[in-house]
Design a protein around this motif. Structure first.
Motif, PDB file in Angstrom:
ATOM      1  N   PHE A  82      -4.194   5.613  -2.270  1.00 16.78           N
ATOM      2  CA  PHE A  82      -5.255   5.843  -3.237  1.00 16.78           C
ATOM      3  C   PHE A  82      -4.621   6.137  -4.596  1.00 16.78           C
ATOM      4  O   PHE A  82      -3.682   6.927  -4.685  1.00 16.78           O
ATOM      5  CB  PHE A  82      -6.114   7.040  -2.813  1.00 16.78           C
ATOM      6  CG  PHE A  82      -6.675   6.912  -1.437  1.00 16.78           C
ATOM      7  CD1 PHE A  82      -7.820   6.187  -1.202  1.00 16.78           C
ATOM      8  CD2 PHE A  82      -6.034   7.514  -0.360  1.00 16.78           C
ATOM      9  CE1 PHE A  82      -8.329   6.063   0.073  1.00 16.78           C
ATOM     10  CE2 PHE A  82      -6.539   7.404   0.922  1.00 16.78           C
ATOM     11  CZ  PHE A  82      -7.697   6.667   1.138  1.00 16.78           C
ATOM     12  N   LEU A  83      -5.144   5.518  -5.642  1.00 15.12           N
ATOM     13  CA  LEU A  83      -4.689   5.796  -6.996  1.00 15.12           C
ATOM     14  C   LEU A  83      -5.370   7.067  -7.481  1.00 15.12           C
ATOM     15  O   LEU A  83      -6.588   7.146  -7.566  1.00 15.12           O
ATOM     16  CB  LEU A  83      -5.020   4.630  -7.928  1.00 15.12           C
ATOM     17  CG  LEU A  83      -4.507   4.738  -9.347  1.00 15.12           C
ATOM     18  CD1 LEU A  83      -2.979   4.768  -9.371  1.00 15.12           C
ATOM     19  CD2 LEU A  83      -5.021   3.593 -10.181  1.00 15.12           C
ATOM     20  N   VAL A  84      -4.585   8.096  -7.775  1.00 12.40           N
ATOM     21  CA  VAL A  84      -5.112   9.396  -8.208  1.00 12.40           C
ATOM     22  C   VAL A  84      -5.223   9.438  -9.731  1.00 12.40           C
ATOM     23  O   VAL A  84      -6.244   9.842 -10.270  1.00 12.40           O
ATOM     24  CB  VAL A  84      -4.211  10.544  -7.701  1.00 12.40           C
ATOM     25  CG1 VAL A  84      -4.722  11.884  -8.188  1.00 12.40           C
ATOM     26  CG2 VAL A  84      -4.119  10.516  -6.176  1.00 12.40           C
ATOM     27  N   HIS A  85      -4.169   9.029 -10.419  1.00 10.43           N
ATOM     28  CA  HIS A  85      -4.165   9.005 -11.886  1.00 10.43           C
ATOM     29  C   HIS A  85      -3.462   7.745 -12.370  1.00 10.43           C
ATOM     30  O   HIS A  85      -2.504   7.289 -11.763  1.00 10.43           O
ATOM     31  CB  HIS A  85      -3.416  10.210 -12.475  1.00 10.43           C
ATOM     32  CG  HIS A  85      -4.093  11.510 -12.250  1.00 10.43           C
ATOM     33  ND1 HIS A  85      -5.230  11.888 -12.920  1.00 10.43           N
ATOM     34  CD2 HIS A  85      -3.792  12.540 -11.442  1.00 10.43           C
ATOM     35  CE1 HIS A  85      -5.602  13.085 -12.528  1.00 10.43           C
ATOM     36  NE2 HIS A  85      -4.743  13.503 -11.617  1.00 10.43           N
ATOM     37  N   ASP A  86      -3.926   7.211 -13.489  1.00  7.89           N
ATOM     38  CA  ASP A  86      -3.286   6.080 -14.159  1.00  7.89           C
ATOM     39  C   ASP A  86      -3.312   6.395 -15.650  1.00  7.89           C
ATOM     40  O   ASP A  86      -4.353   6.285 -16.292  1.00  7.89           O
ATOM     41  CB  ASP A  86      -4.017   4.776 -13.857  1.00  7.89           C
ATOM     42  CG  ASP A  86      -3.285   3.563 -14.392  1.00  7.89           C
ATOM     43  OD1 ASP A  86      -2.161   3.714 -14.896  1.00  7.89           O
ATOM     44  OD2 ASP A  86      -3.851   2.459 -14.316  1.00  7.89           O
ATOM     45  N   LEU A  87      -2.183   6.831 -16.196  1.00  9.89           N
ATOM     46  CA  LEU A  87      -2.095   7.231 -17.597  1.00  9.89           C
ATOM     47  C   LEU A  87      -1.254   6.238 -18.371  1.00  9.89           C
ATOM     48  O   LEU A  87      -0.242   5.739 -17.868  1.00  9.89           O
ATOM     49  CB  LEU A  87      -1.467   8.622 -17.700  1.00  9.89           C
ATOM     50  CG  LEU A  87      -2.135   9.726 -16.895  1.00  9.89           C
ATOM     51  CD1 LEU A  87      -1.272  10.979 -16.894  1.00  9.89           C
ATOM     52  CD2 LEU A  87      -3.503  10.019 -17.451  1.00  9.89           C
TER      53      LEU A  87
END
Length: 95
Positions: A82-87
């Motif tokens: 699962f992608l939690v954060h993409d900054l």
């Protein structure tokens, strides 16, 4: 974390950090005994705890602009993540 040259889009630096649950492998099977867990305790993330990572990067002197992309993924098991954060950040060294 990935750094790309702003003009060319070429990856000029990349690094990754991985953490896992103590004593379990990707399939959920017991992997380590109690005597081994004490040696790997630093590779786990305690529940409800914030962790800070630092990456030290030295770019070529002619690098003026860099696009950074930071992705935090939770990998439950192989094939299920699962992608939690993409900054995304843009750094300009020309100023």
């Amino acid at each position: 974390m990935t750094a790309k040259d702003k003009k060319t889009g070429k990856v000029i630096w990349s690094d990754k950090r991985e953490y896992f649950e103590i004593g379990l492998d990707w399939d959920g099977d017991r992997r380590y005994g109690a005597w081994q867990i004490k040696d790997i305790i630093d590779f786990s993330l305690p529940p409800r705890t914030t962790t800070t990572e630092k990456f030290y990067v030295i770019f070529n002197p002619d690098t003026k602009e860099v696009d950074l992309e930071i992705k935090v993924r939770y990998i439950h098991r192989a094939g299920l993540e699962f992608l939690v954060h993409d900054l995304k950040y843009s750094l300009n060294y020309a100023k």
